[in-house]
Motif scaffolding. Structure first.
Motif, PDB file in Angstrom:
ATOM      1  N   GLU A 183      25.079  78.031  74.559  1.00 38.70           N
ATOM      2  CA  GLU A 183      23.983  77.095  74.810  1.00 38.70           C
ATOM      3  C   GLU A 183      23.806  76.136  73.628  1.00 38.70           C
ATOM      4  N   GLU A 184      23.928  76.658  72.423  1.00 40.11           N
ATOM      5  CA  GLU A 184      23.787  75.804  71.240  1.00 40.11           C
ATOM      6  C   GLU A 184      24.918  74.775  71.165  1.00 40.11           C
ATOM      7  N   ILE A 185      26.141  75.217  71.457  1.00 40.19           N
ATOM      8  CA  ILE A 185      27.286  74.299  71.453  1.00 40.19           C
ATOM      9  C   ILE A 185      27.100  73.220  72.521  1.00 40.19           C
ATOM     10  N   GLN A 186      26.602  73.613  73.695  1.00 37.48           N
ATOM     11  CA  GLN A 186      26.386  72.649  74.771  1.00 37.48           C
ATOM     12  C   GLN A 186      25.299  71.635  74.386  1.00 37.48           C
ATOM     13  N   GLN A 187      24.253  72.098  73.712  1.00 37.01           N
ATOM     14  CA  GLN A 187      23.194  71.188  73.265  1.00 37.01           C
ATOM     15  C   GLN A 187      23.748  70.137  72.304  1.00 37.01           C
ATOM     16  N   LEU A 188      24.606  70.559  71.399  1.00 31.61           N
ATOM     17  CA  LEU A 188      25.223  69.620  70.460  1.00 31.61           C
ATOM     18  C   LEU A 188      26.133  68.641  71.202  1.00 31.61           C
ATOM     19  N   ALA A 189      26.871  69.167  72.180  1.00 29.77           N
ATOM     20  CA  ALA A 189      27.763  68.313  72.974  1.00 29.77           C
ATOM     21  C   ALA A 189      26.969  67.238  73.712  1.00 29.77           C
ATOM     22  N   ASP A 190      25.873  67.626  74.329  1.00 31.52           N
ATOM     23  CA  ASP A 190      25.034  66.668  75.060  1.00 31.52           C
ATOM     24  C   ASP A 190      24.492  65.593  74.109  1.00 31.52           C
ATOM     25  N   LEU A 191      24.099  66.016  72.905  1.00 32.00           N
ATOM     26  CA  LEU A 191      23.577  65.080  71.914  1.00 32.00           C
ATOM     27  C   LEU A 191      24.659  64.095  71.469  1.00 32.00           C
ATOM     28  N   ALA A 192      25.876  64.606  71.245  1.00 34.31           N
ATOM     29  CA  ALA A 192      26.981  63.756  70.805  1.00 34.31           C
ATOM     30  C   ALA A 192      27.321  62.710  71.857  1.00 34.31           C
ATOM     31  N   ILE A 193      27.325  63.118  73.117  1.00 32.77           N
ATOM     32  CA  ILE A 193      27.630  62.180  74.205  1.00 32.77           C
ATOM     33  C   ILE A 193      26.518  61.139  74.330  1.00 32.77           C
ATOM     34  N   LYS A 194      25.269  61.588  74.226  1.00 31.87           N
ATOM     35  CA  LYS A 194      24.124  60.684  74.350  1.00 31.87           C
ATOM     36  C   LYS A 194      24.154  59.582  73.297  1.00 31.87           C
ATOM     37  N   HIS A 195      24.537  59.953  72.056  1.00 34.12           N
ATOM     38  CA  HIS A 195      24.480  58.997  70.946  1.00 34.12           C
ATOM     39  C   HIS A 195      25.870  58.510  70.518  1.00 34.12           C
ATOM     40  N   ASP A 196      26.887  58.862  71.290  1.00 33.89           N
ATOM     41  CA  ASP A 196      28.251  58.407  71.018  1.00 33.89           C
ATOM     42  C   ASP A 196      28.714  58.815  69.615  1.00 33.89           C
ATOM     43  N   LEU A 197      28.584  60.104  69.329  1.00 33.85           N
ATOM     44  CA  LEU A 197      28.965  60.668  68.039  1.00 33.85           C
ATOM     45  C   LEU A 197      30.163  61.592  68.178  1.00 33.85           C
ATOM     46  N   PHE A 198      30.855  61.818  67.080  1.00 31.84           N
ATOM     47  CA  PHE A 198      31.873  62.861  67.029  1.00 31.84           C
ATOM     48  C   PHE A 198      31.208  64.188  66.654  1.00 31.84           C
ATOM     49  N   ILE A 199      31.790  65.277  67.124  1.00 33.92           N
ATOM     50  CA  ILE A 199      31.469  66.599  66.586  1.00 33.92           C
ATOM     51  C   ILE A 199      32.735  67.143  65.955  1.00 33.92           C
ATOM     52  N   VAL A 200      32.653  67.409  64.651  1.00 31.20           N
ATOM     53  CA  VAL A 200      33.768  68.011  63.925  1.00 31.20           C
ATOM     54  C   VAL A 200      33.431  69.486  63.739  1.00 31.20           C
ATOM     55  N   ALA A 201      34.233  70.357  64.325  1.00 29.60           N
ATOM     56  CA  ALA A 201      33.955  71.799  64.279  1.00 29.60           C
ATOM     57  C   ALA A 201      35.025  72.508  63.452  1.00 29.60           C
ATOM     58  N   ASP A 202      34.580  73.147  62.385  1.00 28.31           N
ATOM     59  CA  ASP A 202      35.440  73.947  61.518  1.00 28.31           C
ATOM     60  C   ASP A 202      35.436  75.363  62.101  1.00 28.31           C
ATOM     61  N   GLU A 203      36.553  75.732  62.740  1.00 26.04           N
ATOM     62  CA  GLU A 203      36.598  76.995  63.485  1.00 26.04           C
ATOM     63  C   GLU A 203      37.608  77.980  62.892  1.00 26.04           C
ATOM     64  N   VAL A 204      37.722  77.997  61.578  1.00 23.14           N
ATOM     65  CA  VAL A 204      38.758  78.812  60.941  1.00 23.14           C
ATOM     66  C   VAL A 204      38.480  80.313  61.044  1.00 23.14           C
ATOM     67  N   TYR A 205      37.244  80.692  61.387  1.00 21.55           N
ATOM     68  CA  TYR A 205      36.899  82.122  61.487  1.00 21.55           C
ATOM     69  C   TYR A 205      36.791  82.578  62.947  1.00 21.55           C
ATOM     70  N   ARG A 206      37.440  81.862  63.854  1.00 23.23           N
ATOM     71  CA  ARG A 206      37.281  82.103  65.292  1.00 23.23           C
ATOM     72  C   ARG A 206      37.455  83.574  65.668  1.00 23.23           C
ATOM     73  N   GLU A 207      38.446  84.231  65.118  1.00 25.23           N
ATOM     74  CA  GLU A 207      38.733  85.618  65.524  1.00 25.23           C
ATOM     75  C   GLU A 207      37.687  86.617  65.059  1.00 25.23           C
ATOM     76  N   PHE A 208      36.884  86.237  64.079  1.00 24.77           N
ATOM     77  CA  PHE A 208      35.943  87.179  63.481  1.00 24.77           C
ATOM     78  C   PHE A 208      34.576  87.050  64.153  1.00 24.77           C
ATOM     79  N   ALA A 209      34.450  87.702  65.297  1.00 26.24           N
ATOM     80  CA  ALA A 209      33.204  87.697  66.071  1.00 26.24           C
ATOM     81  C   ALA A 209      32.874  89.142  66.418  1.00 26.24           C
ATOM     82  N   TYR A 210      31.638  89.556  66.132  1.00 21.50           N
ATOM     83  CA  TYR A 210      31.277  90.964  66.204  1.00 21.50           C
ATOM     84  C   TYR A 210      30.236  91.259  67.283  1.00 21.50           C
ATOM     85  N   ASP A 211      30.042  92.551  67.507  1.00 22.84           N
ATOM     86  CA  ASP A 211      29.000  93.046  68.420  1.00 22.84           C
ATOM     87  C   ASP A 211      29.223  92.568  69.855  1.00 22.84           C
ATOM     88  N   GLY A 212      30.479  92.328  70.218  1.00 22.31           N
ATOM     89  CA  GLY A 212      30.788  91.919  71.580  1.00 22.31           C
ATOM     90  C   GLY A 212      30.441  90.476  71.896  1.00 22.31           C
TER      91      GLY A 212
END
Length: 396
Positions: A183-212
């Motif tokens: 939901e948070e990612i989608q909110q940022l996406a909607d904001l970026a589209i609304k204001h014609d902005l880029f979103i730069v996402a640093d996802e180097v820790y993608r595999e490290f997600a805990y608690d399911g």
């Protein structure tokens, strides 16, 4: 005498590495240091990656393509598609670490004086990359009380001006360990589209997600293809920090054409490291299952231990391998230096990263530290015990 540039003067020191001289002096005095300050995993690098270099019979160590080996980019795209990130080889440029990918991104989408909004605290080197690129960081402050979750979108919107070019986030977060929800990612996406902005996402820790909890990539949001830019790296994923291999990923052809010019200007990423990184993609899923299990146990041990120390407040991370802890001290910089220069318990001490350097807002996070739980569990337990004793002595 010639003078250096204002850019050189304004380039910030690393809050992670600036205490190294004090640590080196402490070691010369015979102290053992438990290093909680730097995100250098102690997990073994996959054997396939190391063997690919050891067993290679290269006669001429030549340049690669400026975008990186085609074979590596094809294989990397396959890895991304497996992780619900629909990209192709031509959407990827291999870089010398994730750091170079961030510099390429900033160079491709901003001009001097442009603004980038970043939730803080954030990876300290973003300050340096922004200075090097002539970019103004506009911080939006997160709160330890809610584990540094995404600030209200209305607060982001208040900061957008005609100079705003992008929102930059680290997911999962360094230094907070926060993992953004869908939901948070989608909110940022909607904001970026609304204001014609880029979103730069640093996802180097993608595999490290805990608690399911599942990681949600900015690249997987439908309709955001022209706004999304992803930065990635093998450093943490495969415990290959020294390889210095990362990548820049985007479906936006204009962005990638511009980034390619930067890639050509630095010629090519390192050949042997690409060989290792390509081989690392054959690492079985079991490797990450074991690594995540180990980091979950370390996280739990660290958080529970810190919560037992009087006066300490800590945010519980859902990803990466860092947390922010608020200590009962006025100035964490002075405390961190004191730990190395003036304190010891049975010839042992700990090293932490003062968190003020992870903020852009002046005088923020002064009593906070970032702690990396990259030590074996028995060493983490010992480090927590020593930190507790140190705080008691410091506050006498």
């Amino acid at each position: 005498m010639p003078s250096i540039s204002n850019k050189g003067r304004n380039m910030p020191e690393s809050p992670i590495r600036k205490l190294v001289p004090f640590a080196e002096a402490a070691v010369k005095k015979g102290k053992k240091i438990y290093q909680l300050n730097i995100g250098q995993p102690d997990i073994e690098t996959p054997k396939a990656a190391l063997d690919a270099v050891k067993n290679n019979n290269i006669d001429v160590l030549s340049y690669s393509h400026s975008a990186g080996f085609e074979s590596y980019r094809i294989k990397l795209a396959k890895y991304y598609r497996k992780n619900d990130i629909p990209v192709d080889a031509e959407d990827i440029i291999i870089t010398t670490g994730g750091s170079e990918a961030l510099l390429f991104a900033m160079g491709s989408i901003t001009d001097p004086g442009d603004e980038v909004i970043i939730p803080e605290p954030f990876y300290a080197n973003y300050n340096g990359f922004a200075t090097a690129s002539g970019v103004q960081i506009v911080p939006i402050k997160g709160s330890i009380e809610d584990n540094f979750s995404l600030p209200e979108i209305s607060e982001f919107e208040k900061l957008i001006t005609d100079k705003t070019k992008a929102i930059l986030l680290c997911n999962p977060g360094n230094p907070t360990g926060y993992l953004y929800t869908r939901e948070e990612i989608q909110q940022l996406a909607d904001l970026a589209i609304k204001h014609d902005l880029f979103i730069v996402a640093d996802e180097v820790y993608r595999e490290f997600a805990y608690d399911g909890v599942k990681h949600h990539s900015i690249m997987s949001i439908p309709g955001l293809e022209q706004n999304a830019i992803m930065v990635d790296s093998v450093s943490k994923r495969y415990s290959m920090c020294g390889a210095r291999i990362g990548c820049l990923v985007s479906k936006n052809k204009e962005v990638m054409t511009a980034a390619m010019k930067f890639a050509q200007a630095r010629l090519s990423p390192p050949t042997f490291a690409q060989i290792a990184a390509e081989a690392a993609l054959d690492t079985p899923d079991e490797y990450f299952e074991e690594v995540n299990k180990e980091y979950t146990e370390r996280r739990n041990l660290l958080i529970e231990g810190l919560e037992r120390i009087p006066g300490v407040k800590v945010a519980k991370p859902k990803g990466a391998f860092y947390c922010i802890a608020e200590l009962p001290v006025e100035n964490a910089d002075k405390f961190a230096q004191w730990l190395l220069e003036d304190f010891e318990f049975n010839k042992e001490t700990v090293m932490v990263a003062p968190a003020a350097g992870f903020y852009s807002t002046p005088n923020t996070g002064m009593n906070q530290v970032r702690i990396a739980y990259v030590l074996k569990k028995e060493n983490l337990e010992r480090a927590i015990e020593i930190l507790k004793i140190a705080l008691e002595e410091y506050n006498k």
